[in-house]
Design a protein around this motif. Structure first.
Motif, PDB file in Angstrom:
ATOM      1  N   ARG A  40      -3.843   2.289 -78.990  1.00  0.00           N
ATOM      2  CA  ARG A  40      -5.324   2.282 -79.078  1.00  0.00           C
ATOM      3  C   ARG A  40      -5.637   2.530 -80.657  1.00  0.00           C
ATOM      4  O   ARG A  40      -5.254   4.015 -81.113  1.00  0.00           O
ATOM      5  CB  ARG A  40      -6.392   3.117 -78.171  1.00  0.00           C
ATOM      6  N   LEU A  83       0.275   2.705 -71.017  1.00  0.00           N
ATOM      7  CA  LEU A  83      -1.134   2.848 -71.782  1.00  0.00           C
ATOM      8  C   LEU A  83      -0.769   4.083 -72.726  1.00  0.00           C
ATOM      9  O   LEU A  83      -0.446   5.065 -72.315  1.00  0.00           O
ATOM     10  CB  LEU A  83      -1.977   3.460 -70.635  1.00  0.00           C
ATOM     11  N   ARG A  85      -2.571   6.103 -75.584  1.00  0.00           N
ATOM     12  CA  ARG A  85      -4.050   6.362 -76.019  1.00  0.00           C
ATOM     13  C   ARG A  85      -3.818   6.722 -77.335  1.00  0.00           C
ATOM     14  O   ARG A  85      -2.803   6.819 -77.951  1.00  0.00           O
ATOM     15  CB  ARG A  85      -4.211   7.777 -75.215  1.00  0.00           C
ATOM     16  N   ALA A 124      -7.780   2.035 -68.201  1.00  0.00           N
ATOM     17  CA  ALA A 124      -8.472   2.887 -69.088  1.00  0.00           C
ATOM     18  C   ALA A 124      -9.898   2.416 -69.398  1.00  0.00           C
ATOM     19  O   ALA A 124      -9.984   1.136 -69.358  1.00  0.00           O
ATOM     20  CB  ALA A 124      -7.978   3.064 -70.305  1.00  0.00           C
ATOM     21  N   HIS A 125     -10.864   3.199 -69.365  1.00  0.00           N
ATOM     22  CA  HIS A 125     -12.285   2.616 -70.127  1.00  0.00           C
ATOM     23  C   HIS A 125     -11.789   1.850 -71.717  1.00  0.00           C
ATOM     24  O   HIS A 125     -11.129   2.127 -72.164  1.00  0.00           O
ATOM     25  CB  HIS A 125     -13.105   3.979 -70.217  1.00  0.00           C
ATOM     26  N   ASP A 128     -13.535   4.119 -74.343  1.00  0.00           N
ATOM     27  CA  ASP A 128     -13.265   5.737 -74.317  1.00  0.00           C
ATOM     28  C   ASP A 128     -12.034   5.828 -73.479  1.00  0.00           C
ATOM     29  O   ASP A 128     -12.221   5.992 -72.203  1.00  0.00           O
ATOM     30  CB  ASP A 128     -14.518   6.234 -73.685  1.00  0.00           C
ATOM     31  N   ASP A 129     -10.829   5.965 -73.977  1.00  0.00           N
ATOM     32  CA  ASP A 129      -9.747   6.182 -73.359  1.00  0.00           C
ATOM     33  C   ASP A 129      -9.455   7.701 -72.872  1.00  0.00           C
ATOM     34  O   ASP A 129      -8.311   8.074 -72.156  1.00  0.00           O
ATOM     35  CB  ASP A 129      -8.454   5.363 -74.109  1.00  0.00           C
ATOM     36  N   LEU A 132     -10.052   7.528 -67.468  1.00  0.00           N
ATOM     37  CA  LEU A 132      -8.982   6.708 -66.644  1.00  0.00           C
ATOM     38  C   LEU A 132      -9.246   6.829 -65.453  1.00  0.00           C
ATOM     39  O   LEU A 132      -9.723   7.550 -64.619  1.00  0.00           O
ATOM     40  CB  LEU A 132      -7.576   7.641 -67.360  1.00  0.00           C
ATOM     41  N   GLY A 151      -8.793  12.189 -70.491  1.00  0.00           N
ATOM     42  CA  GLY A 151      -7.721  11.690 -71.029  1.00  0.00           C
ATOM     43  C   GLY A 151      -6.280  11.919 -70.016  1.00  0.00           C
ATOM     44  O   GLY A 151      -5.065  11.745 -70.570  1.00  0.00           O
TER      45      GLY A 151
END
Length: 453
Positions: A40, A83, A85, A124-125, A128-129, A132, A151
């Motif tokens: 991200r 994922l 982040r 994840a959002h 806003d990661d 979760l 996170g």
């Protein structure tokens, strides 16, 4: 023997072992890519799950390096997706543990909070990661949804937690992030559940699937980017995958496409009107309401990821040279990012980390299988830079910085030049007799394919 020919001969041997009546699929027991994620906020960072660990790029896809499964520690539970982040933390739900790497792939551990259960899904959002969600599905214990607001450091159970419930997937709506969808089964009943308040309360539905014979494995696979009530799910029945759509938040499901193949994943255009679906053998595109058309590429392990206006797709090096490619025309044409024979040794990590200590000794054997450069040191020693003749630090400065050794696209010291393109390893569908002839003749001919940067 030219290392580029090795994969073709190995594929030929495998096909002969399977018999003339088999179909030459890119996943037939050979090394393959299986999923792709981008970090991200850092589109230059790629993490690609494979059947032999993972590969990583820190330079926009110009070079890829290997992480061996022993160093990652996932055992027989290979993650279906990762994922990454923005902070640099990499996470994956393996179906057993919650796997994580705090330093960009060099060190891995399992989260102790989930040591007594199985983590089957992670989401994840969208903006806003730090926010979760995971779901669990171990037999004979209470399963449900857990949420983290930091996170993934700490987790708390949501009110959806009960025995006999087994959940398999979770998705957060990008149209309204407080809407969360999960799927699973309880006492043999296939369920979809939704929360409108970030997991505090839940509404349950059991969609009517009576048109299917003994349906199983219902899983939510995507949500509409612009409409919070639209979602997609897949369900299996009699060896086929049925891709379904709901326009009423999971209360009812309508058939989009029957696919006689194993579903891998799907993604949607920004307006939710176009869908792309990857399966074990094919790639599909069409209106998100259906029907979908099968495209000519990629074939074999065809995962898909949309980032902005760009599609990324997994493919089979054994069938069409590349293992990962990008498309800017919705999948009509593809620009290769790398083939398995182009992996440049092992991931550049500091001494003392599992990837640096374990993987280099394993690289030569894998390189033989892939037709990749045979670095005796696993490719961890970076050749001198042209500017000062020195050797850069082979370690990764931190989880949030690009790999200092990423420009190393050349061979290791004392090694012959690695392959710059692939002679290919084409195979045909259907009866394998013509394919076997091709497998032995194509490696002798240059097919003119070159990597496009």
């Amino acid at each position: 023997m030219n290392p580029r020919h090795a994969p073709c001969l190995r594929l030929a041997t495998l096909v002969l072992g399977l018999g003339l009546g088999a179909t030459a699929h890119g996943h037939a027991g050979l090394p393959e890519t299986s999923n792709v994620t981008l970090r991200r906020g850092h589109p230059e960072d790629f993490f690609v799950g494979t059947t032999f660990g993972a590969v990583i790029s820190r330079d926009g896809g110009r070079t890829f390096r290997w992480l061996c499964p022993d160093a990652m520690g996932y055992g027989g539970w290979r993650p279906e997706a990762y994922l990454w982040r923005e902070s640099g933390l990499i996470l994956a739900a393996t179906g057993s543990a919650l796997l994580r790497s705090p330093d960009g792939g060099c060190s891995w551990n399992t989260h102790p909070f989930f040591k007594d259960t199985w983590v089957s899904g992670l989401a994840a959002h969208p903006s806003d990661d730090r926010v979760l969600y995971v779901v669990t599905n171990r037999y004979n214990i209470a399963n449900g949804v857990y949420r983290s607001l930091d996170g993934g450091e700490t987790w708390a159970a949501s009110p959806l937690l009960r025995e006999k419930l087994r959940l398999n997937a979770v998705r957060v709506s990008s149209a309204q992030p407080r809407r969360v969808y999960v799927s699973g089964e309880e006492d043999g009943q296939l369920l979809l559940l939704r929360s409108d308040d970030a997991g505090e309360t839940w509404t349950q539905s059991a969609p009517d699937l009576s048109s299917l014979l003994l349906p199983y494995d219902l899983a939510v696979v995507a949500t509409d980017p612009s409409n919070v009530d639209i979602l997609w799910a897949r369900v299996s029945s009699q060896g086929s995958t049925y891709l379904m759509r709901s326009d009423d938040a999971g209360q009812t499901l309508v058939l989009v496409q029957r696919i006689d193949d194993v579903f891998i994943n799907m993604d949607l255009s920004a307006d939710g009107k176009t869908a792309w679906v990857g399966t074990l053998n094919h790639f599909f595109r069409g209106a998100s309401t259906g029907p979908l058309d099968m495209l000519s590429l990629p074939t074999g392990n065809a995962c898909v990821l949309r980032v902005g206006e760009t599609l990324y797709g997994c493919g089979s090096t054994w069938l069409h040279d590349w293992a990962l490619a990008r498309s800017t025309d919705e999948g009509s044409t593809w620009t290769p990012l790398f083939g398995l024979y182009e992996i440049q040794g092992t991931h550049l990590c500091p001494v003392g980390t599992p990837v640096r200590d374990i993987c280099p000794s394993r690289w030569p054997q894998l390189a033989e299988q892939l037709g990749a450069p045979l670095y005796p040191d696993g490719g961890v020693e970076v050749p001198p830079t042209p500017s000062d003749g020195g050797v850069p630090d082979a370690g990764v400065p931190d989880a949030g910085a690009p790999d200092a050794g990423a420009p190393d696209a050349g061979p290791g010291p004392g090694q012959p030049p690695g392959p710059q393109g692939s002679d290919g390893c084409g195979a045909t569908r259907g009866n394998m007799a013509p394919a076997i002839v091709l497998l032995f003749t194509l490696p002798l001919l240059r097919r003119g394919r070159r990597r496009v940067n």
